[in-house]
Write a protein that holds these residues in place. Structure first.
Motif, PDB file in Angstrom:
ATOM      1  N   ILE A  16      11.898  22.342  13.104  1.00 31.90           N
ATOM      2  CA  ILE A  16      13.333  22.602  13.235  1.00 31.90           C
ATOM      3  C   ILE A  16      13.935  22.541  11.835  1.00 31.90           C
ATOM      4  O   ILE A  16      13.767  21.548  11.128  1.00 31.90           O
ATOM      5  N   VAL A  17      14.625  23.605  11.434  1.00 33.35           N
ATOM      6  CA  VAL A  17      15.167  23.697  10.082  1.00 33.35           C
ATOM      7  C   VAL A  17      16.638  24.072  10.133  1.00 33.35           C
ATOM      8  O   VAL A  17      17.025  25.013  10.847  1.00 33.35           O
ATOM      9  N   ASP A  18      17.475  23.365   9.386  1.00 36.96           N
ATOM     10  CA  ASP A  18      18.881  23.736   9.230  1.00 36.96           C
ATOM     11  C   ASP A  18      18.977  24.840   8.182  1.00 36.96           C
ATOM     12  O   ASP A  18      18.677  24.615   7.007  1.00 36.96           O
ATOM     13  N   GLU A  19      19.396  26.022   8.609  1.00 37.57           N
ATOM     14  CA  GLU A  19      19.494  27.168   7.700  1.00 37.57           C
ATOM     15  C   GLU A  19      20.810  27.161   6.927  1.00 37.57           C
ATOM     16  O   GLU A  19      20.859  27.558   5.760  1.00 37.57           O
ATOM     17  N   SER A  20      21.857  26.749   7.593  1.00 37.91           N
ATOM     18  CA  SER A  20      23.188  26.668   6.989  1.00 37.91           C
ATOM     19  C   SER A  20      24.027  25.813   7.931  1.00 37.91           C
ATOM     20  O   SER A  20      23.531  25.301   8.936  1.00 37.91           O
ATOM     21  N   ARG A  21      25.280  25.630   7.594  1.00 40.19           N
ATOM     22  CA  ARG A  21      26.134  24.846   8.472  1.00 40.19           C
ATOM     23  C   ARG A  21      26.236  25.510   9.837  1.00 40.19           C
ATOM     24  O   ARG A  21      26.555  26.693   9.949  1.00 40.19           O
ATOM     25  N   HIS A  22      25.884  24.796  10.890  1.00 36.19           N
ATOM     26  CA  HIS A  22      25.963  25.252  12.276  1.00 36.19           C
ATOM     27  C   HIS A  22      24.882  26.259  12.660  1.00 36.19           C
ATOM     28  O   HIS A  22      24.955  26.843  13.750  1.00 36.19           O
ATOM     29  N   VAL A  23      23.899  26.510  11.811  1.00 38.01           N
ATOM     30  CA  VAL A  23      22.823  27.452  12.147  1.00 38.01           C
ATOM     31  C   VAL A  23      21.480  26.769  11.947  1.00 38.01           C
ATOM     32  O   VAL A  23      21.223  26.205  10.886  1.00 38.01           O
ATOM     33  N   ARG A  24      20.638  26.829  12.963  1.00 37.67           N
ATOM     34  CA  ARG A  24      19.366  26.112  12.948  1.00 37.67           C
ATOM     35  C   ARG A  24      18.252  27.016  13.475  1.00 37.67           C
ATOM     36  O   ARG A  24      18.441  27.788  14.408  1.00 37.67           O
ATOM     37  N   THR A  25      17.064  26.900  12.867  1.00 39.50           N
ATOM     38  CA  THR A  25      15.904  27.679  13.286  1.00 39.50           C
ATOM     39  C   THR A  25      14.873  26.771  13.957  1.00 39.50           C
ATOM     40  O   THR A  25      14.575  25.686  13.456  1.00 39.50           O
ATOM     41  N   PHE A  26      14.326  27.252  15.077  1.00 43.99           N
ATOM     42  CA  PHE A  26      13.321  26.525  15.844  1.00 43.99           C
ATOM     43  C   PHE A  26      12.023  27.334  15.833  1.00 43.99           C
ATOM     44  O   PHE A  26      11.992  28.468  16.315  1.00 43.99           O
ATOM     45  N   THR A  27      10.967  26.750  15.288  1.00 38.57           N
ATOM     46  CA  THR A  27       9.664  27.408  15.234  1.00 38.57           C
ATOM     47  C   THR A  27       8.844  27.020  16.458  1.00 38.57           C
ATOM     48  O   THR A  27       8.858  25.861  16.885  1.00 38.57           O
ATOM     49  N   LEU A  28       8.135  28.009  17.012  1.00 37.20           N
ATOM     50  CA  LEU A  28       7.402  27.805  18.254  1.00 37.20           C
ATOM     51  C   LEU A  28       5.925  28.171  18.101  1.00 37.20           C
ATOM     52  O   LEU A  28       5.557  28.979  17.242  1.00 37.20           O
ATOM     53  N   GLU A  29       5.125  27.605  18.980  1.00 39.44           N
ATOM     54  CA  GLU A  29       3.739  28.023  19.139  1.00 39.44           C
ATOM     55  C   GLU A  29       3.409  27.952  20.634  1.00 39.44           C
ATOM     56  O   GLU A  29       4.017  27.151  21.372  1.00 39.44           O
ATOM     57  N   PRO A  30       2.481  28.766  21.120  1.00 36.48           N
ATOM     58  CA  PRO A  30       2.093  28.682  22.534  1.00 36.48           C
ATOM     59  C   PRO A  30       1.517  27.303  22.843  1.00 36.48           C
ATOM     60  O   PRO A  30       0.732  26.758  22.067  1.00 36.48           O
ATOM     61  N   ALA A  31       1.929  26.733  23.971  1.00 41.29           N
ATOM     62  CA  ALA A  31       1.411  25.416  24.352  1.00 41.29           C
ATOM     63  C   ALA A  31       0.025  25.517  24.975  1.00 41.29           C
ATOM     64  O   ALA A  31      -0.706  24.530  25.039  1.00 41.29           O
TER      65      ALA A  31
END
Length: 340
Positions: A16-31
């Motif tokens: 989980i990465v904060d890209e900017s104020r109020h914007v966040r990126t969630f990285t996924l992988e198949p479980a």
């Protein structure tokens, strides 16, 4: 087969990465071991979120990664005031958590030509645009121009990634980042001046409805063909033009089959079906209400209709009668609709 018939994919959040104020990126992988997720740059995910105290909700979020340049798939979310899905992700989602998603979908993808690519984004509209940008640069030899408007530098997303792409592809990548609190909002004349020389170009536009409309109108006024302009919007889609709109003397009636029951509902000519059902107190399945997911998918069993917007159903689905209730307008006095 419609996408709602496809099995959900179980995924795990790996970063989980904060890209900017109020914007966040969630990285996924198949479980599930050995399973991959195939997607195209510019597509989106429809996630099933287990919001506490309620039935799970479906929410759509744009994929911000490129299948060629990025090792894992990720989606990017702007936290919205009152947004049930985005607030749940910000407050409760954590690395290691398992979620479910429909397979990636959407038609906002790079065309197969060798034309120059013009990318226009405002605000969180940069999310699918940055994916297209990376894909065009890493998998083709095409020239790419990016026009990105953000209110402030703190709110500008993917600035670092844009800078790295500019350094690596300096010979064919021309980015223009505009901070509107300093330079003001971009105007139609600027769009025309900035892109007027590239007559043979394909344009991709994503942002709020007013921004998208302004850019498209500016490009058309500059002589661009509408066929060479692709759009993705956040918010209600534009109404069809007068020729596409059905002309009815009085409200239609929708005969709705839902949860084993049949109900007759008054359906005004300018009201999407899902809103007509809301007004009648009928709780039909829905989520994004922007034509971006399949939660409200239904089937038109008889009668003529028109959709305001469609980014998920393919021609085969439409020919078979499938439609999106959030985008569906009536074209006959009585229409029979079945929810799946």
């Amino acid at each position: 087969m419609s996408r709602q018939d496809e099995a959900l994919i179980t995924v795990r959040i790996t970063d989980i990465v904060d890209e900017s104020r109020h914007v966040r990126t969630f990285t996924l992988e198949p479980a599930e071991a050995g399973r991959g997720i195939v997607y195209d740059a510019g597509q989106f995910l429809t996630l099933r979120l287990p919001v506490a105290g309620a039935e799970p909700i479906m929410r759509t979020y744009s994929i911000s990664t490129c299948p060629i340049s990025d090792r894992k798939l990720a989606f990017t979310v702007k936290r919205a005031a009152g947004g049930v899905g985005s607030n749940w992700l910000y407050e409760l989602a954590e690395v290691g958590m398992v979620l479910q998603t429909h397979p990636p979908a959407g038609r906002f993808t790079l065309d197969p030509s060798d034309l120059t690519v013009h990318l226009y984004a405002a605000g969180v509209g940069i999310t699918p645009i940055i994916a297209l940008c990376k894909y065009a640069l890493t998998s083709t030899s095409r020239r790419v121009k990016l026009h990105y408007s953000s209110r402030t530098r703190d709110e500008a997303t993917f600035i670092g990634e844009i800078a790295r792409l500019r350094e690596r592809y300096a010979d064919r990548f021309d980015p223009d980042v505009r901070l509107t609190n300093e330079a003001g909002r971009v105007e139609a004349e600027e769009i025309q001046r900035a892109t007027g020389r590239d007559v043979e170009a394909i344009s991709y536009v994503c942002g709020p409805a007013d921004y998208t409309r302004m850019v498209v109108d500016s490009l058309v006024a500059a002589g661009r063909s509408r066929d060479a302009i692709r759009t993705e919007s956040f918010g209600p889609g534009p109404r069809p033009d007068s020729e596409a709109m059905p002309e009815l003397d009085s409200p239609s009636v929708a005969v709705v089959h839902l949860n084993g029951e049949q109900t007759r509902v008054r359906w005004p000519a300018d009201m999407p079906l899902i809103e007509a059902l809301d007004a009648a107190g009928i709780a039909a399945p829905s989520s994004c209400r922007q034509g971006e997911c399949l939660t409200c998918e239904c089937k038109v069993q008889s009668g003529n209709t028109v959709m305001l917007k469609n980014n998920v159903l393919d021609d085969e689905d439409i020919d078979a009668g499938y439609a999106l209730a959030c985008q569906l307008l009536p074209g006959d006095p009585e229409i029979v609709i079945a929810f799946l």
